[in-house]
Write a protein that holds these residues in place. Structure first.
Motif, PDB file in Angstrom:
ATOM      1  N   TYR A 138      42.553  29.889  35.795  1.00  0.00           N
ATOM      2  CA  TYR A 138      43.415  30.344  36.886  1.00  0.00           C
ATOM      3  C   TYR A 138      42.642  30.878  38.087  1.00  0.00           C
ATOM      4  N   ASN A 139      41.308  30.909  38.007  1.00  0.00           N
ATOM      5  CA  ASN A 139      40.505  31.471  39.095  1.00  0.00           C
ATOM      6  C   ASN A 139      41.087  32.844  39.503  1.00  0.00           C
ATOM      7  N   ILE A 140      41.150  33.730  38.523  1.00  0.00           N
ATOM      8  CA  ILE A 140      41.902  34.978  38.645  1.00  0.00           C
ATOM      9  C   ILE A 140      41.366  35.893  39.732  1.00  0.00           C
ATOM     10  N   SER A 141      40.067  35.812  40.042  1.00  0.00           N
ATOM     11  CA  SER A 141      39.465  36.708  41.041  1.00  0.00           C
ATOM     12  C   SER A 141      38.494  35.931  41.920  1.00  0.00           C
ATOM     13  N   GLU A 142      38.522  36.249  43.201  1.00  0.00           N
ATOM     14  CA  GLU A 142      37.557  35.660  44.134  1.00  0.00           C
ATOM     15  C   GLU A 142      36.298  36.523  44.101  1.00  0.00           C
ATOM     16  N   LEU A 150      45.525  45.788  36.166  1.00  0.00           N
ATOM     17  CA  LEU A 150      46.950  45.679  36.475  1.00  0.00           C
ATOM     18  C   LEU A 150      47.535  44.392  35.883  1.00  0.00           C
ATOM     19  N   ILE A 151      46.819  43.279  36.017  1.00  0.00           N
ATOM     20  CA  ILE A 151      47.286  42.016  35.447  1.00  0.00           C
ATOM     21  C   ILE A 151      47.374  42.116  33.929  1.00  0.00           C
ATOM     22  N   VAL A 202      50.252  34.970  32.686  1.00  0.00           N
ATOM     23  CA  VAL A 202      49.091  35.218  33.524  1.00  0.00           C
ATOM     24  C   VAL A 202      48.978  34.177  34.634  1.00  0.00           C
ATOM     25  N   GLY A 203      49.416  32.935  34.363  1.00  0.00           N
ATOM     26  CA  GLY A 203      49.322  31.900  35.383  1.00  0.00           C
ATOM     27  C   GLY A 203      50.122  32.221  36.624  1.00  0.00           C
ATOM     28  N   SER A 204      51.287  32.837  36.463  1.00  0.00           N
ATOM     29  CA  SER A 204      52.092  33.206  37.628  1.00  0.00           C
ATOM     30  C   SER A 204      51.551  34.451  38.312  1.00  0.00           C
ATOM     31  N   LEU A 205      50.940  35.347  37.552  1.00  0.00           N
ATOM     32  CA  LEU A 205      50.402  36.580  38.138  1.00  0.00           C
ATOM     33  C   LEU A 205      49.168  36.301  38.986  1.00  0.00           C
ATOM     34  N   ALA A 206      48.393  35.301  38.605  1.00  0.00           N
ATOM     35  CA  ALA A 206      47.122  35.047  39.279  1.00  0.00           C
ATOM     36  C   ALA A 206      47.306  34.735  40.755  1.00  0.00           C
ATOM     37  N   ARG A 207      48.477  34.220  41.148  1.00  0.00           N
ATOM     38  CA  ARG A 207      48.695  33.826  42.551  1.00  0.00           C
ATOM     39  C   ARG A 207      49.254  34.963  43.416  1.00  0.00           C
ATOM     40  N   LEU A 208      49.566  36.101  42.809  1.00  0.00           N
ATOM     41  CA  LEU A 208      50.221  37.195  43.534  1.00  0.00           C
ATOM     42  C   LEU A 208      49.211  38.173  44.116  1.00  0.00           C
ATOM     43  N   THR A 239      54.874  45.710  42.170  1.00  0.00           N
ATOM     44  CA  THR A 239      56.344  45.746  42.156  1.00  0.00           C
ATOM     45  C   THR A 239      56.922  45.237  40.839  1.00  0.00           C
ATOM     46  N   LEU A 240      56.113  44.537  40.035  1.00  0.00           N
ATOM     47  CA  LEU A 240      56.584  44.007  38.758  1.00  0.00           C
ATOM     48  C   LEU A 240      56.503  45.023  37.623  1.00  0.00           C
ATOM     49  N   LEU A 241      55.829  46.133  37.879  1.00  0.00           N
ATOM     50  CA  LEU A 241      55.705  47.134  36.822  1.00  0.00           C
ATOM     51  C   LEU A 241      57.060  47.758  36.525  1.00  0.00           C
TER      52      LEU A 241
END
Length: 330
Positions: free
Chosen positions: A47-51, A72-73, A83-89, A96-98
């Motif tokens: 998912y390339n979770i972090s740059e 947080l993720i 996790v796949g949907s979270l990675a793009r946020l 706000t999802l907490l």
């Protein structure tokens, strides 16, 4: 790793180290975020979770902000999010999802900045290990005699290993602590009780070594300035003993048809705690630090005694035992 006596050594080549105060390698970032390192590697690959930035050797480097994002993720994944949907946020969208009752993940504890002193210790820690993700080794030297030339990047804790600990080491350790503004953990194989007591009175943590890696990490984390300490014993109210030694001895010798011998064992434990609580209050104090230690020991014994008294009462009610109560006991 080769170490020249008297030469400062940075252990940047080991995998557990950090490139700078705000750059953590994958293993350290995963530990700080509460993730298995294998999970973080999968997240990055899929998912390339972090740059992330890269070190000169191509290793991923995570900033404090990126570690907080990973934490947080991880928190949201534990709540059932993919996790796949979270990675793009963005981070704000993630927060706000907490759930309303769930606070945002706190900033993770950073590794302890440690300077090593002692050739055998340096060689042992240079081999690395998963436990050492909690330490950021910022410098090292072979001996206490050479440590005056030690230059570190803001060491918080000096981890010193001495085979033989004598009074001759006291002044150099005190001078080095003052020079670097660091706490000290001293490991020893042989040493006189008076020398150990003086180091402890000066605020050093002293332990018989060599300790294993997990013990070293705990010692360094305990020594770090600002580490959580025991509750102030002066603020803890202890109830007086409910049973005196004669009452407990009577209970321990009481015949019982119970298959287990828990009443007798509890009574014997309480007799020991009563004795130690009294002993710690009467023990001789050579320094103000001794008085604080003995006060804290007495409070710890008193708290343990109160817990076991309550357990003994519950057991007595459950088994229909009559508890003997001493005259004047509550």
């Amino acid at each position: 790793m080769t170490l020249q006596a008297g030469t400062d050594t940075a252990l940047a080549a080991t995998d557990h180290g950090a490139a700078s105060s705000n750059d953590y390698r994958t293993g350290t970032a995963a530990r700080l975020a509460g993730l298995p390192v294998e999970t973080l590697r999968v997240w990055e690959r899929r998912y390339n979770i972090s740059e992330t930035a890269r070190s000169a050797r191509g290793q991923r480097l995570y900033s404090d902000a990126q570690v907080r994002r990973l934490s947080l993720i991880k928190q949201l994944v534990d709540e059932g999010h993919a996790v796949g949907s979270l990675a793009r946020l963005e981070d704000e969208q993630l927060r706000t999802l907490l759930p309303a009752a769930t606070p945002a993940a706190p900033a993770p504890a950073r590794p302890v900045k440690v300077a090593l002193i002692g050739d055998a210790l340096v060689r042992r820690l240079a081999g690395g290990g998963r436990e050492l993700f909690a330490l950021d080794i910022v410098g090292a030297c072979a001996s206490l005699e050479a440590a005056g030339r030690l230059r570190t990047s803001g060491a918080e804790v000096l981890l010193i290993e001495l085979a033989e600990l004598s009074d001759a080491a006291l002044a150099p350790i005190a001078a080095l602590r003052a020079q670097l503004g660091a706490a000290a953990v001293v490991l020893y194989r042989f040493g006189a009780s008076a020398t150990l007591a003086r180091l402890r009175a000066d605020g050093c943590i002293v332990a018989h070594g060599p300790a294993d890696l997990s013990q070293l990490v705990l010692l360094c984390e305990s020594a770090r300035p600002g580490a959580p300490q025991f509750a102030d014993a002066a603020s803890i109210a202890l109830a007086p003993p409910r049973f005196d030694d004669a009452s407990l001895a009577a209970l321990a010798s009481m015949p019982s048809d119970l298959i287990c011998e828990c009443p007798r064992h509890l009574a014997e434990l309480l007799m020991m705690l009563n004795s130690f609580e009294r002993y710690s209050g009467e023990c001789a104090n050579r320094t103000p630090a001794d008085a604080v230690v003995h006060r804290d020991l007495g409070v710890a014994a008193g708290q343990a005694r109160m817990l076991l008294e309550a357990a003994l009462e519950r057991l007595a009610r459950a088994e229909g035992l009559a508890l003997p109560v001493a005259d004047g006991a509550a």
